[in-house]
Design a protein around this motif. Structure first.
Motif, PDB file in Angstrom:
ATOM      1  N   THR A  26       0.503  -1.321   0.659  1.00  0.00           N
ATOM      2  CA  THR A  26       0.019  -0.152  -0.016  1.00  0.00           C
ATOM      3  C   THR A  26       0.949   1.548  -0.417  1.00  0.00           C
ATOM      4  O   THR A  26       0.684   2.229  -0.581  1.00  0.00           O
ATOM      5  CB  THR A  26      -0.894   0.292   1.202  1.00  0.00           C
ATOM      6  OG1 THR A  26      -2.278  -0.878   0.786  1.00  0.00           O
ATOM      7  CG2 THR A  26      -1.771   1.305   1.418  1.00  0.00           C
ATOM      8  N   ARG A  27       2.048   0.892   0.694  1.00  0.00           N
ATOM      9  CA  ARG A  27       2.895   2.404   0.935  1.00  0.00           C
ATOM     10  C   ARG A  27       3.570   2.732  -0.930  1.00  0.00           C
ATOM     11  O   ARG A  27       3.510   4.005  -0.884  1.00  0.00           O
ATOM     12  CB  ARG A  27       4.445   1.828   1.532  1.00  0.00           C
ATOM     13  CG  ARG A  27       5.663   3.422   1.469  1.00  0.00           C
ATOM     14  CD  ARG A  27       5.998   3.265   2.714  1.00  0.00           C
ATOM     15  NE  ARG A  27       6.982   2.166   2.639  1.00  0.00           N
ATOM     16  CZ  ARG A  27       7.653   1.935   1.365  1.00  0.00           C
ATOM     17  NH1 ARG A  27       7.766   2.494   0.673  1.00  0.00           N
ATOM     18  NH2 ARG A  27       8.366   1.083   1.375  1.00  0.00           N
ATOM     19  N   LEU A  28       3.126   1.592  -1.623  1.00  0.00           N
ATOM     20  CA  LEU A  28       3.732   1.902  -2.885  1.00  0.00           C
ATOM     21  C   LEU A  28       2.294   2.465  -4.101  1.00  0.00           C
ATOM     22  O   LEU A  28       2.519   3.248  -4.826  1.00  0.00           O
ATOM     23  CB  LEU A  28       4.207   0.714  -3.405  1.00  0.00           C
ATOM     24  CG  LEU A  28       5.500   0.319  -2.768  1.00  0.00           C
ATOM     25  CD1 LEU A  28       6.359  -0.987  -3.524  1.00  0.00           C
ATOM     26  CD2 LEU A  28       6.758   0.843  -2.893  1.00  0.00           C
ATOM     27  N   LYS A  29       1.071   1.768  -4.243  1.00  0.00           N
ATOM     28  CA  LYS A  29       0.037   1.993  -4.479  1.00  0.00           C
ATOM     29  C   LYS A  29      -1.010   0.850  -3.872  1.00  0.00           C
ATOM     30  O   LYS A  29      -1.009  -0.139  -3.767  1.00  0.00           O
ATOM     31  CB  LYS A  29       0.163   1.348  -6.223  1.00  0.00           C
ATOM     32  CG  LYS A  29      -0.587   1.698  -6.714  1.00  0.00           C
ATOM     33  CD  LYS A  29      -0.767   1.578  -8.448  1.00  0.00           C
ATOM     34  CE  LYS A  29       0.552   2.000  -9.478  1.00  0.00           C
ATOM     35  NZ  LYS A  29       0.469   1.537 -10.583  1.00  0.00           N
ATOM     36  N   ASN A  30      -1.830   1.715  -3.880  1.00  0.00           N
ATOM     37  CA  ASN A  30      -3.184   1.328  -3.087  1.00  0.00           C
ATOM     38  C   ASN A  30      -4.786   1.573  -3.953  1.00  0.00           C
ATOM     39  O   ASN A  30      -4.706   2.836  -4.611  1.00  0.00           O
ATOM     40  CB  ASN A  30      -3.484   1.722  -2.065  1.00  0.00           C
ATOM     41  CG  ASN A  30      -4.362   0.970  -1.132  1.00  0.00           C
ATOM     42  OD1 ASN A  30      -5.431   1.920  -1.396  1.00  0.00           O
ATOM     43  ND2 ASN A  30      -5.051  -0.026  -0.442  1.00  0.00           N
ATOM     44  N   PRO A  31      -5.469   0.677  -4.408  1.00  0.00           N
ATOM     45  CA  PRO A  31      -6.777   0.620  -4.623  1.00  0.00           C
ATOM     46  C   PRO A  31      -7.190   1.969  -5.174  1.00  0.00           C
ATOM     47  O   PRO A  31      -7.570   2.523  -5.958  1.00  0.00           O
ATOM     48  CB  PRO A  31      -7.470  -0.453  -5.505  1.00  0.00           C
ATOM     49  CG  PRO A  31      -6.467  -1.460  -4.296  1.00  0.00           C
ATOM     50  CD  PRO A  31      -5.688  -0.629  -3.854  1.00  0.00           C
ATOM     51  N   THR A  32      -7.976   2.271  -3.587  1.00  0.00           N
ATOM     52  CA  THR A  32      -8.428   3.858  -3.275  1.00  0.00           C
ATOM     53  C   THR A  32      -7.694   4.618  -3.798  1.00  0.00           C
ATOM     54  O   THR A  32      -8.274   5.769  -3.541  1.00  0.00           O
ATOM     55  CB  THR A  32      -8.090   4.209  -1.384  1.00  0.00           C
ATOM     56  OG1 THR A  32      -9.001   1.914  -0.999  1.00  0.00           O
ATOM     57  CG2 THR A  32      -9.602   3.902  -0.411  1.00  0.00           C
ATOM     58  N   ARG A  33      -6.757   4.507  -2.928  1.00  0.00           N
ATOM     59  CA  ARG A  33      -5.314   5.875  -3.485  1.00  0.00           C
ATOM     60  C   ARG A  33      -5.739   6.079  -5.389  1.00  0.00           C
ATOM     61  O   ARG A  33      -5.831   7.163  -5.596  1.00  0.00           O
ATOM     62  CB  ARG A  33      -4.001   6.195  -2.697  1.00  0.00           C
ATOM     63  CG  ARG A  33      -3.022   6.881  -2.795  1.00  0.00           C
ATOM     64  CD  ARG A  33      -2.283   7.108  -2.199  1.00  0.00           C
ATOM     65  NE  ARG A  33      -0.886   6.944  -3.034  1.00  0.00           N
ATOM     66  CZ  ARG A  33      -0.479   5.429  -2.360  1.00  0.00           C
ATOM     67  NH1 ARG A  33      -0.521   5.131  -1.517  1.00  0.00           N
ATOM     68  NH2 ARG A  33       0.906   5.082  -3.431  1.00  0.00           N
ATOM     69  N   GLN A  34      -5.742   5.316  -5.986  1.00  0.00           N
ATOM     70  CA  GLN A  34      -6.073   5.575  -6.994  1.00  0.00           C
ATOM     71  C   GLN A  34      -6.874   6.207  -7.556  1.00  0.00           C
ATOM     72  O   GLN A  34      -6.830   6.884  -8.085  1.00  0.00           O
ATOM     73  CB  GLN A  34      -5.240   4.252  -8.146  1.00  0.00           C
ATOM     74  CG  GLN A  34      -4.988   3.662  -9.429  1.00  0.00           C
ATOM     75  CD  GLN A  34      -4.782   2.580  -9.860  1.00  0.00           C
ATOM     76  OE1 GLN A  34      -3.416   2.228  -9.701  1.00  0.00           O
ATOM     77  NE2 GLN A  34      -5.768   1.875 -10.056  1.00  0.00           N
ATOM     78  N   VAL A  35      -7.905   5.166  -7.019  1.00  0.00           N
ATOM     79  CA  VAL A  35      -9.075   6.039  -7.223  1.00  0.00           C
ATOM     80  C   VAL A  35      -9.409   7.780  -6.832  1.00  0.00           C
ATOM     81  O   VAL A  35      -9.596   8.458  -7.866  1.00  0.00           O
ATOM     82  CB  VAL A  35     -10.667   5.462  -6.970  1.00  0.00           C
ATOM     83  CG1 VAL A  35     -12.070   5.933  -6.941  1.00  0.00           C
ATOM     84  CG2 VAL A  35     -11.114   4.270  -7.366  1.00  0.00           C
ATOM     85  N   LEU A  36      -9.028   8.424  -5.940  1.00  0.00           N
ATOM     86  CA  LEU A  36      -9.267   9.511  -5.938  1.00  0.00           C
ATOM     87  C   LEU A  36      -6.907   9.882  -6.925  1.00  0.00           C
ATOM     88  O   LEU A  36      -8.329  11.178  -7.232  1.00  0.00           O
ATOM     89  CB  LEU A  36      -8.261   9.791  -4.576  1.00  0.00           C
ATOM     90  CG  LEU A  36      -8.086  10.669  -3.696  1.00  0.00           C
ATOM     91  CD1 LEU A  36      -9.221  12.356  -3.899  1.00  0.00           C
ATOM     92  CD2 LEU A  36      -7.213  11.246  -2.574  1.00  0.00           C
ATOM     93  N   GLU A  37      -6.817   9.735  -6.623  1.00  0.00           N
ATOM     94  CA  GLU A  37      -5.506  10.393  -7.651  1.00  0.00           C
ATOM     95  C   GLU A  37      -6.022  10.692  -9.152  1.00  0.00           C
ATOM     96  O   GLU A  37      -5.976  11.750  -9.034  1.00  0.00           O
ATOM     97  CB  GLU A  37      -4.225   9.956  -7.725  1.00  0.00           C
ATOM     98  CG  GLU A  37      -3.511   9.913  -6.806  1.00  0.00           C
ATOM     99  CD  GLU A  37      -2.416   8.839  -6.195  1.00  0.00           C
ATOM    100  OE1 GLU A  37      -1.178   9.045  -5.388  1.00  0.00           O
ATOM    101  OE2 GLU A  37      -2.378   7.585  -6.872  1.00  0.00           O
ATOM    102  N   LYS A  38      -7.371   9.679  -9.627  1.00  0.00           N
ATOM    103  CA  LYS A  38      -7.759  10.185 -11.205  1.00  0.00           C
ATOM    104  C   LYS A  38      -8.419  11.060 -10.929  1.00  0.00           C
ATOM    105  O   LYS A  38      -8.518  11.442 -11.642  1.00  0.00           O
ATOM    106  CB  LYS A  38      -7.909   8.498 -11.744  1.00  0.00           C
ATOM    107  CG  LYS A  38      -7.173   7.098 -12.049  1.00  0.00           C
ATOM    108  CD  LYS A  38      -7.959   6.665 -12.873  1.00  0.00           C
ATOM    109  CE  LYS A  38      -6.661   5.159 -12.771  1.00  0.00           C
ATOM    110  NZ  LYS A  38      -7.579   4.336 -13.022  1.00  0.00           N
ATOM    111  N   CYS A  39      -9.518  10.864 -10.259  1.00  0.00           N
ATOM    112  CA  CYS A  39     -10.119  12.148  -9.699  1.00  0.00           C
ATOM    113  C   CYS A  39      -9.598  13.575  -9.894  1.00  0.00           C
ATOM    114  O   CYS A  39     -10.343  14.278 -10.204  1.00  0.00           O
ATOM    115  CB  CYS A  39     -11.112  11.726  -9.012  1.00  0.00           C
ATOM    116  SG  CYS A  39     -12.472  13.183  -8.608  1.00  0.00           S
ATOM    117  N   LEU A  40      -8.996  13.603  -8.945  1.00  0.00           N
ATOM    118  CA  LEU A  40      -7.723  14.579  -8.991  1.00  0.00           C
ATOM    119  C   LEU A  40      -7.421  15.057 -10.195  1.00  0.00           C
ATOM    120  O   LEU A  40      -7.409  16.647 -10.331  1.00  0.00           O
ATOM    121  CB  LEU A  40      -6.584  14.613  -7.951  1.00  0.00           C
ATOM    122  CG  LEU A  40      -7.176  14.311  -6.235  1.00  0.00           C
ATOM    123  CD1 LEU A  40      -6.311  14.367  -5.392  1.00  0.00           C
ATOM    124  CD2 LEU A  40      -8.399  15.814  -5.805  1.00  0.00           C
ATOM    125  N   ALA A  41      -7.035  14.529 -10.726  1.00  0.00           N
ATOM    126  CA  ALA A  41      -6.317  14.310 -12.366  1.00  0.00           C
ATOM    127  C   ALA A  41      -7.246  15.065 -13.173  1.00  0.00           C
ATOM    128  O   ALA A  41      -6.942  15.729 -13.559  1.00  0.00           O
ATOM    129  CB  ALA A  41      -5.845  13.184 -13.104  1.00  0.00           C
TER     130      ALA A  41
END
Length: 393
Positions: A56-71
């Motif tokens: 999870t420190r490298l990559k996490n599905p929940t964080r990925q969703v947020l990062e895509k939304c922010l982009a």
């Protein structure tokens, strides 16, 4: 231009906030709300082979969703989230090397100033402070080793406005200088730095983006792949990743960002207009008021203004303390951008690290109050401010 004279936005930001970064098909159960992947690690297929996620420190599905939304909200190709706004700033500053040079605004957030001067200063990274409202100051400060120009607009706490497009034109005449705009006061709903030429749009997600006073997190957005790769590496190499639950919270909050920001703007302008008429108020600063010296600039580069107001009480610290203690509804607390109206005294809180002489130079005196207007009825806020002012002799 809109009816109010601000830039006219595409209304697709409402759709981006609602659906950005997630489709129910991404999960086997097709949920409308993305799941929270609280796991620290993920099962691998065999040594050296994994299914997209490892740790999870490298990559996490929940964080990925947020990062895509922010982009999507920032009109960016890439976004990254960090454990705090200062975490995002640390990741950016960490791409510099010993001997590099930073140019930053003279009224930047105290935490940023401390990080640049005291922490990275130890590693021989030099910082020059200038008034970024005058782009000639930036041009004159650029040296052969300048690698980063850091701009906050509006500034904290005096709400000075910087012409992002003009700064970008100057910065990009020079090779290898990155322009970062701290967009925490405005959010992508009111200001889009990347569209104006910035290389990085930085957010303290703890503020308006989350808006519920219950998460500490930061983020960056960029269209530069090489820069994104460096910042992504720093995200996990320096241990700056946020928790999956916090990412879930911010992603949830983004769904109401447009509605919240509109309310903040309308209420803060109404309260600022009221304050302007009060004899016990020396001066009111709000970029949305015609009295603001850069009101035309904010309309030129923004879609509106947020809920930030700064004002001077007539008198000194005694009157400031009496006013604050007399408030019944409005709370005295640090930070900004939440649903609750709060205020603080910058000279004694956010900008305490500045020398007294510099504070006076900037106008950060003990009678200066910075307020962030929340969701309460504006009539109730006006009534609270009014009764508190009456107590001051």
């Amino acid at each position: 231009m809109s009816e109010e004279g601000y830039l006219k936005r595409k209304n697709d930001i409402f759709t981006k906030a609602t659906h950005g970064g997630f489709d129910p098909e991404q999960e086997s159960t097709w949920p409308l709300v993305p799941s929270i992947a609280v796991t620290t690690s993920f099962e691998q297929i065999e040594p050296g082979e994994h299914r997209h996620f490892i740790y999870t420190r490298l990559k996490n599905p929940t964080r990925q969703v947020l990062e895509k939304c922010l982009a999507e909200l920032d009109n960016a190709k890439y976004s990254l989230c960090y454990s705090s706004g200062l975490g995002a700033t640390t990741a950016i500053a960490s791409i510099l090397s010993a001997g590099d040079h930073i140019i930053a605004g003279d009224e930047m957030y105290g935490g940023t100033a401390r990080l640049f001067k005291e922490v990275f200063g130890k590693f021989k990274v030099e910082t020059t402070i200038v008034d970024t409202r005058d782009t000639k100051n930036i041009e004159n400060a650029i040296k052969s080793n300048t690698k980063l120009v850091w701009v906050e607009t509006p500034t904290n706490p005096l709400l000075k406005v910087v012409d992002i497009a003009k700064v970008a034109d100057i910065v990009h005449k020079h090779k290898d200088i990155i322009l970062v705009v701290d967009n925490s006061f405005m959010t992508p709903y009111f200001q889009q730095p990347l569209n104006l030429g910035a290389d990085v749009s930085m957010h303290s997600l703890s503020k308006y983006m989350n808006g519920h006073i219950d998460v500490v997190m930061g983020a960056i957005s960029t269209n530069d792949f090489d820069l994104y790769e460096k910042l992504r590496y720093n995200q996990h190499a320096m241990g700056l990743s946020p928790s999956p639950f916090d990412c879930y919270q911010v992603n949830r909050s983004l769904k109401t960002l447009p509605l919240r920001m509109e309310h903040h703007m309308k209420s803060s302008i109404a309260l600022a207009k009221f304050l302007e008429k009060q004899p016990k108020i020396e001066k009111v600063i709000h970029p949305g008021l015609p009295s603001h010296p850069q009101h035309d600039l904010i309309k030129k580069q923004c879609f509106g203004t947020s809920g930030m107001i700064s004002f001077y009480i007539k008198g000194g610290l005694k009157e400031t303390k009496l006013f604050i203690k007399s408030l019944k509804l409005i709370k005295f607390a640090p930070s900004f951008g939440g649903y609750t109206t709060t205020l603080l005294v910058p000279s004694l809180m956010t900008h305490t690290t500045l020398p007294e002489k510099v504070k006076l130079e900037y106008g950060i005196t003990d009678n200066l109050i910075r307020m962030t207007v929340g969701f309460e009825s504006v009539d109730d806020l006006i009534a609270d401010v009014s009764q508190a002012l009456e107590i001051i002799k």
